[in-house]
Design a protein around this motif. Structure first.
Motif, PDB file in Angstrom:
ATOM      1  N   GLU A  13       5.231  -5.906   0.740  1.00 11.79           N
ATOM      2  CA  GLU A  13       4.178  -6.502   1.354  1.00 11.79           C
ATOM      3  C   GLU A  13       3.666  -7.651   0.424  1.00 11.79           C
ATOM      4  OE1 GLU A  13       1.240  -3.513   1.682  1.00 11.79           O
ATOM      5  OE2 GLU A  13       2.286  -2.386   3.143  1.00 11.79           O
ATOM      6  N   THR A  14       4.051  -7.481  -0.858  1.00 13.98           N
ATOM      7  CA  THR A  14       3.561  -8.758  -1.649  1.00 13.98           C
ATOM      8  C   THR A  14       4.580  -9.913  -1.817  1.00 13.98           C
ATOM      9  OG1 THR A  14       2.770  -7.072  -3.036  1.00 13.98           O
ATOM     10  CG2 THR A  14       3.033  -9.334  -4.143  1.00 13.98           C
ATOM     11  N   ARG A  65      10.709   1.132  11.596  1.00 13.10           N
ATOM     12  CA  ARG A  65      10.202   1.487  10.108  1.00 13.10           C
ATOM     13  C   ARG A  65       9.960   2.944   9.852  1.00 13.10           C
ATOM     14  NH1 ARG A  65       7.237  -3.387   8.371  1.00 13.10           N
ATOM     15  NH2 ARG A  65       5.829  -2.420   7.126  1.00 13.10           N
ATOM     16  N   ALA A  66       9.129   3.530  10.895  1.00 15.43           N
ATOM     17  CA  ALA A  66       8.848   5.049  10.757  1.00 15.43           C
ATOM     18  C   ALA A  66       9.992   5.836  10.711  1.00 15.43           C
ATOM     19  CB  ALA A  66       8.174   5.479  12.276  1.00 15.43           C
ATOM     20  N   TYR A 126      -1.431   0.027  -1.650  1.00 12.60           N
ATOM     21  CA  TYR A 126      -0.682   0.735  -2.566  1.00 12.60           C
ATOM     22  C   TYR A 126      -1.677   1.757  -2.859  1.00 12.60           C
ATOM     23  CZ  TYR A 126      -0.007   2.538  -7.168  1.00 12.60           C
ATOM     24  OH  TYR A 126       0.019   3.524  -8.189  1.00 12.60           O
ATOM     25  N   ALA A 177      -2.197  -5.792  -0.519  1.00 15.43           N
ATOM     26  CA  ALA A 177      -1.129  -5.075  -0.815  1.00 15.43           C
ATOM     27  C   ALA A 177      -1.568  -4.199  -1.762  1.00 15.43           C
ATOM     28  CB  ALA A 177      -0.087  -6.014  -1.444  1.00 15.43           C
ATOM     29  N   VAL A 219       6.579   4.148  -2.881  1.00 12.25           N
ATOM     30  CA  VAL A 219       5.377   3.432  -2.520  1.00 12.25           C
ATOM     31  C   VAL A 219       5.509   2.048  -3.284  1.00 12.25           C
ATOM     32  CG1 VAL A 219       2.902   3.452  -3.007  1.00 12.25           C
ATOM     33  CG2 VAL A 219       4.160   5.510  -2.742  1.00 12.25           C
ATOM     34  N   TYR A 224       2.873   4.711  11.516  1.00 19.79           N
ATOM     35  CA  TYR A 224       3.456   4.348  12.774  1.00 19.79           C
ATOM     36  C   TYR A 224       2.190   3.736  13.786  1.00 19.79           C
ATOM     37  CZ  TYR A 224       5.724   4.132  17.385  1.00 19.79           C
ATOM     38  OH  TYR A 224       6.056   3.803  18.609  1.00 19.79           O
ATOM     39  N   ILE A 234       8.275  10.682  16.417  1.00 25.63           N
ATOM     40  CA  ILE A 234       8.020  10.326  15.411  1.00 25.63           C
ATOM     41  C   ILE A 234       7.405  11.421  14.545  1.00 25.63           C
ATOM     42  CG2 ILE A 234       6.763   8.696  13.748  1.00 25.63           C
ATOM     43  CD1 ILE A 234       6.842   7.849  17.307  1.00 25.63           C
ATOM     44  N   GLU A 250       7.311  -0.474  -0.990  1.00 28.78           N
ATOM     45  CA  GLU A 250       6.493  -0.816   0.098  1.00 28.78           C
ATOM     46  C   GLU A 250       5.465  -1.997  -0.330  1.00 28.78           C
ATOM     47  OE1 GLU A 250       5.434   0.699   3.432  1.00 28.78           O
ATOM     48  OE2 GLU A 250       6.434   2.674   3.353  1.00 28.78           O
ATOM     49  N   TYR A 251       5.267  -1.901  -1.751  1.00 28.02           N
ATOM     50  CA  TYR A 251       4.321  -2.619  -2.403  1.00 28.02           C
ATOM     51  C   TYR A 251       5.034  -4.289  -2.264  1.00 28.02           C
ATOM     52  CZ  TYR A 251       1.472  -5.146  -5.844  1.00 28.02           C
ATOM     53  OH  TYR A 251       0.646  -6.288  -6.530  1.00 28.02           O
ATOM     54  N   LEU A 300       3.486   9.695   8.015  1.00 20.64           N
ATOM     55  CA  LEU A 300       4.297   8.534   8.767  1.00 20.64           C
ATOM     56  C   LEU A 300       3.815   8.369  10.105  1.00 20.64           C
ATOM     57  CD1 LEU A 300       7.816   9.636   7.330  1.00 20.64           C
ATOM     58  CD2 LEU A 300       6.011   8.300   6.217  1.00 20.64           C
ATOM     59  N   VAL A 306       1.402   0.031 -10.057  1.00 19.26           N
ATOM     60  CA  VAL A 306       1.993   0.585  -9.126  1.00 19.26           C
ATOM     61  C   VAL A 306       3.029   1.608  -9.304  1.00 19.26           C
ATOM     62  CG1 VAL A 306       2.998   0.132  -6.918  1.00 19.26           C
ATOM     63  CG2 VAL A 306       1.582  -1.697  -8.093  1.00 19.26           C
ATOM     64  N   VAL A 307       2.773   2.835  -8.870  1.00 15.13           N
ATOM     65  CA  VAL A 307       3.712   3.903  -9.411  1.00 15.13           C
ATOM     66  C   VAL A 307       4.482   4.812  -8.165  1.00 15.13           C
ATOM     67  CG1 VAL A 307       2.277   4.340 -11.354  1.00 15.13           C
ATOM     68  CG2 VAL A 307       2.319   5.669  -9.542  1.00 15.13           C
ATOM     69  N   LYS A 360      11.854   9.774   2.875  1.00 14.25           N
ATOM     70  CA  LYS A 360      11.070  11.188   2.410  1.00 14.25           C
ATOM     71  C   LYS A 360      12.171  12.091   2.418  1.00 14.25           C
ATOM     72  CE  LYS A 360       6.685  12.984   3.430  1.00 14.25           C
ATOM     73  NZ  LYS A 360       6.301  14.255   4.026  1.00 14.25           N
ATOM     74  N   ARG A 392      11.379   5.323   6.962  1.00 19.22           N
ATOM     75  CA  ARG A 392      10.213   5.995   6.032  1.00 19.22           C
ATOM     76  C   ARG A 392      10.707   7.833   5.995  1.00 19.22           C
ATOM     77  NH1 ARG A 392       5.272   2.595   8.050  1.00 19.22           N
ATOM     78  NH2 ARG A 392       5.361   0.948   6.334  1.00 19.22           N
ATOM     79  N   PHE A 393      10.851   8.133   7.185  1.00 20.90           N
ATOM     80  CA  PHE A 393      11.157   9.538   7.341  1.00 20.90           C
ATOM     81  C   PHE A 393      12.371   9.645   6.605  1.00 20.90           C
ATOM     82  CE2 PHE A 393      11.708  13.633   9.361  1.00 20.90           C
ATOM     83  CZ  PHE A 393      12.680  13.724   9.471  1.00 20.90           C
ATOM     84  N   ARG A 445      -1.809   4.469  -0.032  1.00 24.55           N
ATOM     85  CA  ARG A 445      -0.558   5.330   0.103  1.00 24.55           C
ATOM     86  C   ARG A 445      -0.383   6.294  -1.288  1.00 24.55           C
ATOM     87  NH1 ARG A 445       1.925   0.317   1.922  1.00 24.55           N
ATOM     88  NH2 ARG A 445       2.327   0.650   4.257  1.00 24.55           N
ATOM     89  N   PHE A 446      -0.617   5.919  -2.449  1.00 23.49           N
ATOM     90  CA  PHE A 446      -0.425   6.726  -3.695  1.00 23.49           C
ATOM     91  C   PHE A 446      -1.427   7.904  -3.547  1.00 23.49           C
ATOM     92  CE2 PHE A 446       0.379   7.796  -7.844  1.00 23.49           C
ATOM     93  CZ  PHE A 446      -0.983   8.576  -8.525  1.00 23.49           C
ATOM     94  N   LEU A 451      -0.376  10.309  -1.074  1.00 19.68           N
ATOM     95  CA  LEU A 451       0.814  11.334  -1.683  1.00 19.68           C
ATOM     96  C   LEU A 451       0.242  12.122  -2.561  1.00 19.68           C
ATOM     97  CD1 LEU A 451       3.776   8.967  -2.832  1.00 19.68           C
ATOM     98  CD2 LEU A 451       3.888  10.699  -1.341  1.00 19.68           C
ATOM     99  N   GLU A 492       6.128  13.879  10.642  1.00 17.66           N
ATOM    100  CA  GLU A 492       5.838  13.679   9.492  1.00 17.66           C
ATOM    101  C   GLU A 492       4.021  13.005   9.608  1.00 17.66           C
ATOM    102  OE1 GLU A 492       7.088  15.280   6.025  1.00 17.66           O
ATOM    103  OE2 GLU A 492       7.531  16.084   7.818  1.00 17.66           O
TER     104      GLU A 492
END
Lengths: 233, 224
Positions: free
Chosen positions: B75-76, B90-91, A93, A89, B68, A73, A64, B71-72, A69, B63-64, B98, B94-95, A96-97, A100, A66
Protein backbone atom coordinates in the motif's frame (compact mmCIF):
# COMPACT_ATOMS: atom_id res chain seq x y z
CA UNK A 1 -27.81 -7.69 -13.18
CA UNK A 2 -27.95 -7.54 -9.37
CA UNK A 3 -25.30 -9.68 -7.73
CA UNK A 4 -26.27 -12.69 -5.69
CA UNK A 5 -24.89 -12.66 -2.17
CA UNK A 6 -25.38 -15.54 0.26
CA UNK A 7 -23.90 -16.00 3.69
CA UNK A 8 -23.53 -19.46 5.16
CA UNK A 9 -23.58 -19.01 8.90
CA UNK A 10 -25.35 -19.08 12.23
CA UNK A 11 -26.54 -15.87 13.90
CA UNK A 12 -25.07 -16.55 17.38
CA UNK A 13 -21.55 -16.80 15.91
CA UNK A 14 -19.52 -13.60 16.40
CA UNK A 15 -17.52 -14.48 13.26
CA UNK A 16 -20.71 -14.64 11.20
CA UNK A 17 -21.82 -11.38 12.86
CA UNK A 18 -18.67 -9.68 11.57
CA UNK A 19 -19.67 -10.40 8.00
CA UNK A 20 -23.27 -9.35 8.64
CA UNK A 21 -22.06 -6.04 10.10
CA UNK A 22 -19.88 -5.36 7.06
CA UNK A 23 -22.72 -6.21 4.65
CA UNK A 24 -25.05 -3.93 6.59
CA UNK A 25 -22.60 -1.02 6.60
CA UNK A 26 -22.28 -1.33 2.83
CA UNK A 27 -26.07 -1.74 2.42
CA UNK A 28 -25.61 -5.04 0.60
CA UNK A 29 -28.64 -7.32 0.37
CA UNK A 30 -27.92 -10.93 1.11
CA UNK A 31 -29.52 -14.22 2.01
CA UNK A 32 -28.49 -15.75 5.34
CA UNK A 33 -28.42 -19.54 5.04
CA UNK A 34 -28.44 -21.01 8.53
CA UNK A 35 -25.82 -23.66 9.03
CA UNK A 36 -25.38 -25.78 12.13
CA UNK A 37 -21.65 -25.37 12.90
CA UNK A 38 -21.54 -28.81 14.53
CA UNK A 39 -23.25 -30.70 11.70
CA UNK A 40 -21.42 -29.72 8.53
CA UNK A 41 -23.78 -29.73 5.57
CA UNK A 42 -22.83 -30.80 2.03
CA UNK A 43 -23.28 -27.18 1.04
CA UNK A 44 -20.76 -25.97 3.64
CA UNK A 45 -18.23 -28.69 2.79
CA UNK A 46 -18.49 -27.75 -0.89
CA UNK A 47 -18.11 -24.02 -0.17
CA UNK A 48 -15.23 -24.40 2.32
CA UNK A 49 -13.61 -27.79 1.66
CA UNK A 50 -10.27 -26.79 3.26
CA UNK A 51 -11.36 -25.49 6.66
CA UNK A 52 -15.01 -26.64 6.75
CA UNK A 53 -16.06 -23.64 8.87
CA UNK A 54 -18.58 -20.81 8.88
CA UNK A 55 -18.87 -18.05 7.87
CA UNK A 56 -18.61 -18.42 4.10
CA UNK A 57 -19.72 -15.60 1.82
CA UNK A 58 -20.83 -16.73 -1.61
CA UNK A 59 -20.78 -13.87 -4.12
CA UNK A 60 -22.14 -14.79 -7.55
CA UNK A 61 -21.22 -18.40 -6.87
CA UNK A 62 -17.67 -17.73 -5.66
CA UNK A 63 -16.94 -18.62 -2.00
CA UNK A 64 -14.85 -16.46 0.32
CA UNK A 65 -13.86 -17.84 3.75
CA UNK A 66 -12.46 -16.57 7.08
CA UNK A 67 -14.41 -13.74 8.71
CA UNK A 68 -11.79 -10.96 8.62
CA UNK A 69 -10.82 -11.84 5.05
CA UNK A 70 -14.49 -11.68 4.07
CA UNK A 71 -14.78 -8.22 5.64
CA UNK A 72 -11.75 -7.08 3.63
CA UNK A 73 -13.25 -8.63 0.50
CA UNK A 74 -16.52 -6.77 1.05
CA UNK A 75 -14.54 -3.54 1.40
CA UNK A 76 -12.58 -4.27 -1.81
CA UNK A 77 -15.52 -5.46 -3.90
CA UNK A 78 -18.16 -2.83 -3.05
CA UNK A 79 -17.58 0.90 -3.27
CA UNK A 80 -20.82 2.04 -1.61
CA UNK A 81 -20.60 3.55 1.83
CA UNK A 82 -17.42 4.61 3.65
CA UNK A 83 -14.35 2.34 3.46
CA UNK A 84 -14.08 -0.15 6.27
CA UNK A 85 -10.29 -0.04 6.24
CA UNK A 86 -8.55 3.34 6.58
CA UNK A 87 -7.00 4.73 3.40
CA UNK A 88 -3.75 5.73 5.12
CA UNK A 89 -1.29 2.81 5.05
CA UNK A 90 -0.15 3.27 8.65
CA UNK A 91 -3.75 3.49 9.93
CA UNK A 92 -4.73 0.43 7.88
CA UNK A 93 -1.74 -1.40 9.36
CA UNK A 94 -2.87 -0.59 12.92
CA UNK A 95 -6.39 -1.83 12.17
CA UNK A 96 -5.05 -5.09 10.70
CA UNK A 97 -2.51 -5.62 13.48
CA UNK A 98 -5.01 -5.18 16.31
CA UNK A 99 -7.58 -7.36 14.59
CA UNK A 100 -4.90 -10.06 14.35
CA UNK A 101 -4.12 -9.63 18.04
CA UNK A 102 -7.81 -9.99 18.95
CA UNK A 103 -8.02 -13.26 16.99
CA UNK A 104 -4.60 -14.60 17.97
CA UNK A 105 -4.62 -18.36 18.45
CA UNK A 106 -1.18 -18.40 20.05
CA UNK A 107 -1.73 -19.56 23.59
CA UNK A 108 0.43 -16.77 25.05
CA UNK A 109 -1.66 -14.05 23.46
CA UNK A 110 -5.21 -15.31 23.39
CA UNK A 111 -7.70 -12.76 24.60
CA UNK A 112 -11.23 -13.90 23.81
CA UNK A 113 -10.58 -17.61 24.54
CA UNK A 114 -9.41 -16.54 28.01
CA UNK A 115 -13.06 -16.11 28.94
CA UNK A 116 -13.55 -19.86 28.51
CA UNK A 117 -10.45 -20.47 30.63
CA UNK A 118 -11.96 -18.18 33.26
CA UNK A 119 -15.13 -20.27 33.46
CA UNK A 120 -13.14 -23.48 33.70
CA UNK A 121 -10.52 -22.25 36.21
CA UNK A 122 -10.35 -24.92 38.93
CA UNK A 123 -9.12 -22.69 41.80
CA UNK A 124 -9.53 -19.10 42.94
CA UNK A 125 -5.82 -18.59 42.28
CA UNK A 126 -6.11 -19.88 38.72
CA UNK A 127 -9.14 -17.66 38.20
CA UNK A 128 -7.25 -14.58 39.36
CA UNK A 129 -4.38 -15.44 37.00
CA UNK A 130 -6.75 -15.61 34.01
CA UNK A 131 -8.53 -12.41 35.05
CA UNK A 132 -5.18 -10.62 35.24
CA UNK A 133 -4.35 -11.73 31.69
CA UNK A 134 -7.76 -10.60 30.43
CA UNK A 135 -7.38 -7.15 31.97
CA UNK A 136 -3.82 -6.91 30.60
CA UNK A 137 -5.27 -7.54 27.15
CA UNK A 138 -7.99 -4.95 27.70
CA UNK A 139 -5.43 -2.33 28.74
CA UNK A 140 -3.57 -3.00 25.47
CA UNK A 141 -6.82 -2.63 23.53
CA UNK A 142 -7.54 0.63 25.38
CA UNK A 143 -4.19 1.98 24.11
CA UNK A 144 -5.07 0.74 20.63
CA UNK A 145 -8.41 2.50 20.81
CA UNK A 146 -6.87 5.81 21.85
CA UNK A 147 -4.35 5.56 19.00
CA UNK A 148 -6.75 4.46 16.26
CA UNK A 149 -9.79 6.59 17.14
CA UNK A 150 -7.79 9.84 17.34
CA UNK A 151 -10.38 11.30 19.68
CA UNK A 152 -13.39 10.14 17.66
CA UNK A 153 -16.04 7.68 18.81
CA UNK A 154 -14.98 4.53 16.93
CA UNK A 155 -11.71 2.73 16.13
CA UNK A 156 -12.50 3.73 12.55
CA UNK A 157 -12.98 7.40 13.52
CA UNK A 158 -16.39 8.95 12.87
CA UNK A 159 -17.62 5.75 11.23
CA UNK A 160 -17.59 2.10 12.24
CA UNK A 161 -14.70 0.35 10.51
CA UNK A 162 -12.80 -2.92 10.24
CA UNK A 163 -11.39 -2.91 13.78
CA UNK A 164 -14.71 -1.90 15.34
CA UNK A 165 -16.23 -4.94 13.64
CA UNK A 166 -13.33 -7.22 14.58
CA UNK A 167 -13.73 -6.44 18.29
CA UNK A 168 -17.36 -5.41 18.39
CA UNK A 169 -18.62 -8.82 17.24
CA UNK A 170 -17.68 -10.23 20.65
CA UNK A 171 -19.71 -7.70 22.66
CA UNK A 172 -22.85 -9.87 22.72
CA UNK A 173 -21.03 -12.84 24.24
CA UNK A 174 -19.04 -10.54 26.51
CA UNK A 175 -22.32 -9.39 28.07
CA UNK A 176 -23.29 -13.04 28.63
CA UNK A 177 -20.00 -13.70 30.42
CA UNK A 178 -20.39 -10.50 32.48
CA UNK A 179 -23.84 -11.68 33.53
CA UNK A 180 -22.64 -15.15 34.46
CA UNK A 181 -19.49 -14.09 36.33
CA UNK A 182 -20.79 -10.76 37.73
CA UNK A 183 -17.57 -9.16 36.54
CA UNK A 184 -17.60 -5.89 34.60
CA UNK A 185 -14.87 -6.31 32.00
CA UNK A 186 -15.30 -2.98 30.23
CA UNK A 187 -14.87 -0.89 33.35
CA UNK A 188 -14.82 2.91 33.02
CA UNK A 189 -12.30 3.18 35.85
CA UNK A 190 -9.84 0.83 34.12
CA UNK A 191 -10.46 1.33 30.37
CA UNK A 192 -12.64 4.43 29.95
CA UNK A 193 -12.11 4.77 26.19
CA UNK A 194 -13.06 1.16 25.52
CA UNK A 195 -16.04 1.31 27.89
CA UNK A 196 -17.39 4.38 26.09
CA UNK A 197 -16.72 2.79 22.70
CA UNK A 198 -18.60 -0.38 23.68
CA UNK A 199 -21.62 1.64 24.75
CA UNK A 200 -21.68 3.59 21.47
CA UNK A 201 -21.07 0.48 19.37
CA UNK A 202 -23.74 -1.60 21.11
CA UNK A 203 -26.35 1.13 20.65
CA UNK A 204 -25.62 1.36 16.93
CA UNK A 205 -27.96 -0.42 14.49
CA UNK A 206 -24.97 -2.28 13.07
CA UNK A 207 -24.75 -4.16 16.37
CA UNK A 208 -28.39 -4.15 17.47
CA UNK A 209 -29.76 -5.52 14.23
CA UNK A 210 -27.12 -8.21 13.84
CA UNK A 211 -26.15 -9.65 17.22
CA UNK A 212 -28.86 -11.61 19.07
CA UNK A 213 -30.04 -10.10 22.38
CA UNK A 214 -28.15 -11.03 25.53
CA UNK A 215 -30.98 -13.15 26.94
CA UNK A 216 -31.17 -15.15 23.72
CA UNK A 217 -27.42 -15.76 23.83
CA UNK A 218 -27.67 -16.81 27.51
CA UNK A 219 -30.35 -19.36 26.54
CA UNK A 220 -28.20 -20.69 23.72
CA UNK A 221 -25.21 -20.88 26.05
CA UNK A 222 -27.12 -22.86 28.67
CA UNK A 223 -28.53 -25.19 26.00
CA UNK A 224 -25.10 -25.83 24.53
CA UNK A 225 -23.51 -26.33 27.96
CA UNK A 226 -26.19 -28.92 28.56
CA UNK A 227 -25.09 -30.71 25.40
CA UNK A 228 -21.42 -30.41 26.38
CA UNK A 229 -20.38 -28.69 23.14
CA UNK A 230 -18.47 -25.39 22.63
CA UNK A 231 -20.65 -22.29 22.68
CA UNK A 232 -19.66 -20.49 19.49
CA UNK A 233 -18.00 -21.39 16.21
CA UNK B 1 19.69 8.06 8.29
CA UNK B 2 17.56 5.41 6.54
CA UNK B 3 13.89 6.06 6.15
CA UNK B 4 13.32 2.30 6.11
CA UNK B 5 14.86 -0.09 8.60
CA UNK B 6 14.25 -3.80 9.02
CA UNK B 7 14.92 -5.53 12.32
CA UNK B 8 15.41 -9.21 11.64
CA UNK B 9 17.62 -12.24 11.50
CA UNK B 10 19.26 -13.51 8.32
CA UNK B 11 17.94 -17.05 8.74
CA UNK B 12 14.30 -16.27 9.54
CA UNK B 13 11.88 -16.82 6.66
CA UNK B 14 9.28 -14.27 7.84
CA UNK B 15 12.17 -11.74 7.64
CA UNK B 16 13.14 -13.07 4.19
CA UNK B 17 9.58 -12.34 2.98
CA UNK B 18 10.07 -8.68 3.86
CA UNK B 19 13.55 -8.49 2.30
CA UNK B 20 12.13 -9.98 -0.93
CA UNK B 21 9.21 -7.53 -0.94
CA UNK B 22 11.48 -4.52 -0.40
CA UNK B 23 13.78 -5.74 -3.19
CA UNK B 24 10.87 -6.26 -5.61
CA UNK B 25 9.67 -2.74 -4.80
CA UNK B 26 13.23 -1.40 -5.17
CA UNK B 27 13.05 0.20 -1.73
CA UNK B 28 16.35 0.94 -0.02
CA UNK B 29 16.53 -0.19 3.57
CA UNK B 30 18.93 -0.72 6.43
CA UNK B 31 19.00 -4.25 7.83
CA UNK B 32 19.61 -4.54 11.58
CA UNK B 33 20.48 -8.06 12.72
CA UNK B 34 18.82 -9.06 16.01
CA UNK B 35 20.04 -11.67 18.48
CA UNK B 36 16.80 -13.39 19.46
CA UNK B 37 18.30 -14.70 22.69
CA UNK B 38 19.34 -11.17 23.64
CA UNK B 39 16.70 -8.84 22.21
CA UNK B 40 17.72 -5.24 21.67
CA UNK B 41 15.98 -2.31 23.43
CA UNK B 42 14.96 -1.12 19.94
CA UNK B 43 13.14 -4.38 19.20
CA UNK B 44 11.38 -4.37 22.57
CA UNK B 45 10.36 -0.74 22.03
CA UNK B 46 9.15 -1.28 18.46
CA UNK B 47 7.29 -4.55 19.09
CA UNK B 48 6.27 -4.50 22.76
CA UNK B 49 3.32 -6.86 22.26
CA UNK B 50 5.07 -9.76 20.49
CA UNK B 51 8.79 -8.90 20.87
CA UNK B 52 9.49 -10.72 17.57
CA UNK B 53 11.12 -10.10 14.22
CA UNK B 54 10.59 -8.97 11.53
CA UNK B 55 9.88 -5.35 12.42
CA UNK B 56 9.75 -2.85 9.61
CA UNK B 57 10.43 0.68 10.78
CA UNK B 58 9.21 3.31 8.32
CA UNK B 59 9.73 6.97 9.24
CA UNK B 60 10.24 5.86 12.86
CA UNK B 61 6.91 3.98 13.02
CA UNK B 62 6.97 0.20 13.54
CA UNK B 63 5.06 -2.30 11.42
CA UNK B 64 5.02 -5.93 12.63
CA UNK B 65 3.73 -9.41 11.64
CA UNK B 66 5.08 -10.45 8.25
CA UNK B 67 1.75 -10.86 6.39
CA UNK B 68 0.58 -7.46 7.63
CA UNK B 69 3.96 -5.90 6.76
CA UNK B 70 3.58 -7.21 3.19
CA UNK B 71 0.20 -5.45 2.89
CA UNK B 72 1.71 -2.25 4.30
CA UNK B 73 4.59 -2.37 1.82
CA UNK B 74 2.16 -2.94 -1.06
CA UNK B 75 0.00 0.00 0.00
CA UNK B 76 2.90 2.38 0.64
CA UNK B 77 4.97 1.67 -2.50
CA UNK B 78 2.46 1.15 -5.25
CA UNK B 79 4.65 0.14 -8.21
CA UNK B 80 5.23 -3.60 -8.90
CA UNK B 81 2.07 -4.63 -6.99
CA UNK B 82 2.37 -7.75 -4.85
CA UNK B 83 -1.32 -8.46 -4.25
CA UNK B 84 -3.71 -9.10 -7.17
CA UNK B 85 -6.00 -6.24 -8.14
CA UNK B 86 -9.17 -8.31 -8.45
CA UNK B 87 -10.98 -8.44 -5.06
CA UNK B 88 -11.74 -12.18 -5.32
CA UNK B 89 -8.16 -13.04 -6.26
CA UNK B 90 -6.92 -10.86 -3.37
CA UNK B 91 -9.19 -12.67 -0.92
CA UNK B 92 -8.00 -16.03 -2.27
CA UNK B 93 -4.32 -15.04 -1.94
CA UNK B 94 -4.91 -13.83 1.64
CA UNK B 95 -6.77 -17.06 2.47
CA UNK B 96 -3.90 -19.26 1.29
CA UNK B 97 -1.34 -17.04 3.06
CA UNK B 98 -3.21 -17.50 6.34
CA UNK B 99 -3.51 -21.24 5.66
CA UNK B 100 0.24 -21.50 5.01
CA UNK B 101 1.16 -19.77 8.27
CA UNK B 102 -1.48 -21.42 10.44
CA UNK B 103 -1.40 -24.94 9.01
CA UNK B 104 1.58 -25.66 6.71
CA UNK B 105 4.38 -24.07 8.73
CA UNK B 106 3.11 -25.42 12.05
CA UNK B 107 2.54 -28.93 10.71
CA UNK B 108 6.00 -28.98 9.09
CA UNK B 109 7.58 -27.88 12.36
CA UNK B 110 5.55 -30.52 14.23
CA UNK B 111 7.03 -33.15 11.90
CA UNK B 112 10.52 -31.81 12.70
CA UNK B 113 9.93 -32.00 16.46
CA UNK B 114 8.09 -35.34 16.66
CA UNK B 115 9.70 -38.71 17.16
CA UNK B 116 8.75 -42.32 16.49
CA UNK B 117 5.10 -43.13 15.66
CA UNK B 118 4.11 -39.48 16.23
CA UNK B 119 6.64 -38.40 13.61
CA UNK B 120 5.05 -40.65 10.98
CA UNK B 121 1.60 -39.17 11.71
CA UNK B 122 3.01 -35.62 11.77
CA UNK B 123 4.63 -36.15 8.34
CA UNK B 124 1.30 -37.40 6.93
CA UNK B 125 -0.55 -34.37 8.35
CA UNK B 126 2.02 -31.95 6.95
CA UNK B 127 1.84 -33.58 3.53
CA UNK B 128 -1.97 -33.29 3.55
CA UNK B 129 -1.47 -29.54 3.97
CA UNK B 130 1.01 -29.44 1.10
CA UNK B 131 -1.48 -31.22 -1.15
CA UNK B 132 -3.63 -28.08 -1.04
CA UNK B 133 -0.68 -25.98 -2.22
CA UNK B 134 0.10 -28.51 -4.95
CA UNK B 135 -3.46 -28.10 -6.27
CA UNK B 136 -3.17 -24.31 -6.18
CA UNK B 137 0.10 -24.15 -8.18
CA UNK B 138 -0.74 -26.89 -10.72
CA UNK B 139 -0.61 -25.42 -14.24
CA UNK B 140 0.85 -22.07 -13.10
CA UNK B 141 4.41 -20.81 -13.17
CA UNK B 142 3.99 -18.78 -9.97
CA UNK B 143 1.18 -18.44 -7.44
CA UNK B 144 0.96 -14.84 -8.65
CA UNK B 145 0.61 -15.96 -12.30
CA UNK B 146 3.32 -14.90 -14.75
CA UNK B 147 5.21 -12.90 -12.13
CA UNK B 148 5.85 -13.63 -8.47
CA UNK B 149 3.56 -11.92 -5.99
CA UNK B 150 2.39 -11.87 -2.39
CA UNK B 151 1.56 -15.56 -2.16
CA UNK B 152 4.86 -16.63 -3.72
CA UNK B 153 6.71 -14.61 -1.06
CA UNK B 154 4.58 -16.20 1.66
CA UNK B 155 5.18 -19.75 0.39
CA UNK B 156 8.85 -19.04 -0.40
CA UNK B 157 9.96 -20.80 2.80
CA UNK B 158 9.16 -24.15 1.17
CA UNK B 159 12.33 -23.70 -0.85
CA UNK B 160 15.49 -23.42 1.25
CA UNK B 161 13.88 -23.30 4.72
CA UNK B 162 11.90 -26.50 4.25
CA UNK B 163 15.10 -28.23 3.09
CA UNK B 164 16.72 -27.09 6.34
CA UNK B 165 13.73 -28.32 8.39
CA UNK B 166 13.90 -31.68 6.62
CA UNK B 167 17.60 -31.99 7.43
CA UNK B 168 17.11 -31.08 11.11
CA UNK B 169 14.05 -33.32 11.39
CA UNK B 170 15.63 -36.24 9.55
CA UNK B 171 12.73 -36.60 7.12
CA UNK B 172 11.47 -35.64 3.65
CA UNK B 173 8.20 -33.73 3.33
CA UNK B 174 8.29 -32.14 -0.12
CA UNK B 175 8.72 -35.37 -2.06
CA UNK B 176 8.95 -34.47 -5.79
CA UNK B 177 6.98 -37.58 -6.87
CA UNK B 178 4.10 -36.55 -4.62
CA UNK B 179 4.35 -32.82 -5.23
CA UNK B 180 5.71 -32.32 -8.75
CA UNK B 181 4.19 -28.87 -9.34
CA UNK B 182 5.16 -27.45 -5.94
CA UNK B 183 8.69 -28.86 -6.28
CA UNK B 184 9.04 -27.27 -9.72
CA UNK B 185 7.72 -23.98 -8.34
CA UNK B 186 10.40 -23.93 -5.59
CA UNK B 187 13.06 -24.20 -8.32
CA UNK B 188 11.46 -21.39 -10.37
CA UNK B 189 11.13 -19.27 -7.25
CA UNK B 190 14.74 -19.39 -6.12
CA UNK B 191 15.90 -18.50 -9.65
CA UNK B 192 14.09 -15.13 -9.57
CA UNK B 193 16.99 -12.60 -9.30
CA UNK B 194 15.55 -10.67 -6.32
CA UNK B 195 15.15 -13.97 -4.45
CA UNK B 196 18.40 -15.60 -5.54
CA UNK B 197 20.43 -12.62 -4.36
CA UNK B 198 18.91 -12.72 -0.87
CA UNK B 199 18.98 -16.39 0.11
CA UNK B 200 20.96 -17.10 3.28
CA UNK B 201 23.41 -20.04 3.26
CA UNK B 202 21.64 -23.38 3.89
CA UNK B 203 23.98 -24.32 6.75
CA UNK B 204 23.04 -21.10 8.60
CA UNK B 205 19.35 -21.95 8.34
CA UNK B 206 19.98 -25.57 9.39
CA UNK B 207 21.88 -24.25 12.40
CA UNK B 208 19.09 -21.75 13.16
CA UNK B 209 16.44 -24.49 13.23
CA UNK B 210 18.69 -26.88 15.17
CA UNK B 211 19.24 -24.21 17.85
CA UNK B 212 15.50 -23.58 17.95
CA UNK B 213 14.72 -27.27 18.29
CA UNK B 214 17.31 -27.77 21.04
CA UNK B 215 15.86 -24.77 22.90
CA UNK B 216 12.29 -26.14 22.68
CA UNK B 217 13.47 -29.58 23.83
CA UNK B 218 15.28 -28.03 26.79
CA UNK B 219 12.12 -26.11 27.74
CA UNK B 220 9.99 -29.26 27.79
CA UNK B 221 12.74 -31.19 29.63
CA UNK B 222 12.69 -28.50 32.31
CA UNK B 223 8.91 -28.68 32.60
CA UNK B 224 8.71 -32.47 33.06
Amino acid sequence: MASCVQLLGASPSPYVNRVQMALKLKSIEYELIEENPHIKSERLLKANPVLKKIPVLIHDGEPICESLLIVQYIDDAWNNGPSLLPSDAQDAYLARFWALYIDDKNVDFQWYPLYKELREAPTEEARKEVLDKIFEGLVLLEKAFLKCSKGKQFFGGDNIGYLDIALGCYMGWLKVIEEMTSIKFLDRSKTPGLAEWAEKFCSHDTFKEVVPETQKLVEIFKMVQGRGKPASG
Amino acid sequence: MSEVKLLGTQSSFPCARIIWALKLKEVEYEFIEEDLFNKSPLLLKMNPVYKKVPVLIHIDKPVVESLVILEYIDETWKHNPLLPEDPYERATARFWAKFVDEKCVLSAWEAVKSEGENKKKAIETAQEMFEHLEKQIAGKKYFGGEKIGYLDLVIGWTSLWLNAMEEVGGMKLLVPEKFPSLSEWTQNFIRVPAIQDSLPPLENVVNYFQVGLNYLRSLSANKS
